[in-house]
Design an enzyme around this catalytic site. Sequence first.
Site, short mmCIF file in Angstrom:
data_model
loop_
_atom_site.label_atom_id
_atom_site.label_comp_id
_atom_site.label_asym_id
_atom_site.label_seq_id
_atom_site.Cartn_x
_atom_site.Cartn_y
_atom_site.Cartn_z
N SER A 157 74.23 144.16 28.20
CA SER A 157 73.99 142.73 28.30
C SER A 157 73.00 142.15 27.55
O SER A 157 72.75 140.95 27.48
CB SER A 157 73.56 142.85 29.70
N LYS A 176 68.79 137.86 37.14
CA LYS A 176 68.12 137.75 35.79
C LYS A 176 67.63 136.34 35.69
O LYS A 176 66.60 136.11 35.31
CB LYS A 176 69.11 138.14 34.75
#
Length: 815
Positions: A654, A697
Amino acid sequence: MERHPKRLKPSDLTAAFATPADQYSSTSEVEPFDGILGQDRAVTAIEFGVAMDRPGYNIYLMGESGTGRSSYVQDYLANIATDQETPSDWIYVNHFESPKEPMAIELPAGLANDFKLDLERFVDNLLSTFPSVFEHPTYQHNKNQIDRAFNQQYDQALDNVEREALRSSIAVFKDSGTITFTPIKDGKALDETEFAQLPDEDRDIVHQTISNLEDMLNNELINLPQWRRESNEQLRKLNQATISDAVEPLLKPIKKSYGKYNGVKLFLERTREHLLKTVIDQLVEERALEKMEDAQKRILLLDQYEPSIMVSRSQESGAPVIYESHPSYRNLFGRIEYTPDQGTLTTNYRQIVPGALHKANGGYLVIEADKLLSEPFVWDALKRAIKSRRLTMESPYSDMGLLSPATLTPDSIPLHVKIILIGSREVYYLLQDYDDEFRELFRVLVDFDERLPRTPTAITFFTQLLKSRVDEKSYKDLSADGVSRMIEYSSRLADNQKHLSARIGDIFELLGEAELVRKLARGSMIERKHIDKALAAKQNRTGRIADRILEEMLDDSILIGTDGEAVGKINGLTVLEIGDSTFGTPARITAVVYPGSRGIVDIEREANLGQAIHSKGVMIMSGYMGSRYTTDFPLAMSASLAMEQSYGHIDGDSASLAELCCLLSALTKTPIKQSLSMTGSMNQHGEVQAIGGVNEKIEGFFRLCEARGLTGDHGVIIPKSNVRNLILDQRIIDAVEAGQFHIFAVGHADEALELLTGAVPGEEDKDGVFPEDTFNGRVVTRLKELADIDEGLEEEEDEEANQAQATEEKVKDKK
């Protein structure tokens, strides 16, 4: 093709739900839900697996914990089991000829306890019958006749000897079974002194006469052992006849009630035969036992004749449903207990303890797969039992020499049970790959999904499910806005705006915590505000580590920039899972570029901290750069990438988009906005791919920016394909609406570069050339410069090598 990032609107950041006012105002107006939410495929599979009554069609129930799989399958089985036939009772009884091999007997449901009570009454009757039956006049008369007959034979033999002795002036004396001869004179027996005074000739005659009499006595009593055997045999037959006559009326009602069952009929016949010995040995002739209390005698008899019940059920109970929470070998297959006796361990059939398989026989046994597989010997033993359809009790440890005392080998019992294993997908696929027998024995897969589509029908069922829980736990009803908040929370658990989570365990947990908040606030219903407070309280309870990391960022112990610009530095985003706490946090990624041909060095991998998927992301990035920027010359550069202040293992791709942007920034000396953070995976064509944990996040970076003060420049860049996963905290939505925080969605690496640098990425013309004044044009120019430098270095190295070789050849020629 021009590409542009998308600035997301507040409505894009969540899946808000408002209950229509005309539907209901609270769950008091809603009917409870019966069933399991959104698991139609699983329900169909369970129904098939239960209905398929053939070998091998056991069930593996697959899914994550919290989806209601365990409670549902037990409730479902319990409901259908009540309408099914109740299986037989099973008992073990004494195998008198071979006590180490107890005999198993099958009885119709409900009869095992009755049979045991009847045997207990039979023992009580034995105690009241014996030994008093041997005191009856008839028995005593017959016994006396046998004794008289023996005594008559014995006395007749002695009389013959005595008459002959008297004719020879010899007296016969009997004392304690010993017969002696003594000479007499003048009607008086001589003592030793008087006998010694007789002439030698008379003494010799006496000795000879006594010797002859002894021979005569021996001849007369030569048949004494035969008389004794005949007498004992007559007494034995008398005792057996007496016992049989006394026992038969005691056994008759038991035979009448249970004689039609072959196992019981055989056991009662063996009992009758065994009693012929037991009564004499333990209730009549054994003088030591006469001193025992009746209670002790009763225990002694029960240990021989009372059945040991393995399974006993009421006739109307239906098929059993057993959940074994600790599937050890002993708990599944039963065990044999031991009693210490003078330094040794002894056992008998009454010390057999049934296991879960005994209790579930004829029905269903539910076991958790991971617990089952963690127990030694159990998995292989269970497979043997399923394949053979026999339940055998044995000690797996004895073959290893770990248990040496004498044990039992009970009869095996026919096994007809359906096993339901509950486990994860990982365990299922491992068993599929590495255990061929698993595929033969567990042919029915029940797959519980973790989410379901957020359709109007599903929302209705979800609301009804909340109502069922409220009624079950006696909570206050939820208001309409409380239901809406629970629906939004369910979508957050599913990480998808268009889905609801099937993890009803987490949903019920929140509902219970919200009820407590309501109770403390003395509210009349569970409302949105109570649910929000419950969520905030849980975050506070589990947020110590997240708060500590935030503190270290605020005091610059962990370096994360949130303003200004920097070359070769970018804010990546990570997710940390610690216990039951999951939270996001930013992480600084740095890159440096210098001449050379080492390529891109992944410092995490070199330090053995980068895992396989992370390393794959770095290699994909190298492929993208080579195919996009260096089609006319080799990709020759040296660069290194690092996730700073990271001291644990890193996995996942990611961060690959952020690493690319950081590397290109270092390559072109172009500064990156530190007010932005980024997450996203990419492929070799620069397309941005979805990642996990996007909500955590974003919230992690927002917390840092909020703590430092929102300026209106802060924001997060995410993949466009992750927009559907956004279910963000209301504070972030409010900040976006106020223009204090921004969330951008990108589909290509160029879009991210445009946001980060403010530069135009640039598109290739028909000849595949980027304009020089664009960002991508500067990338190509810089890579060309590095390639030229590398080529020049290689030429210098070649020239130096050639000169060295020429010098060496000149030296050889001179020699």
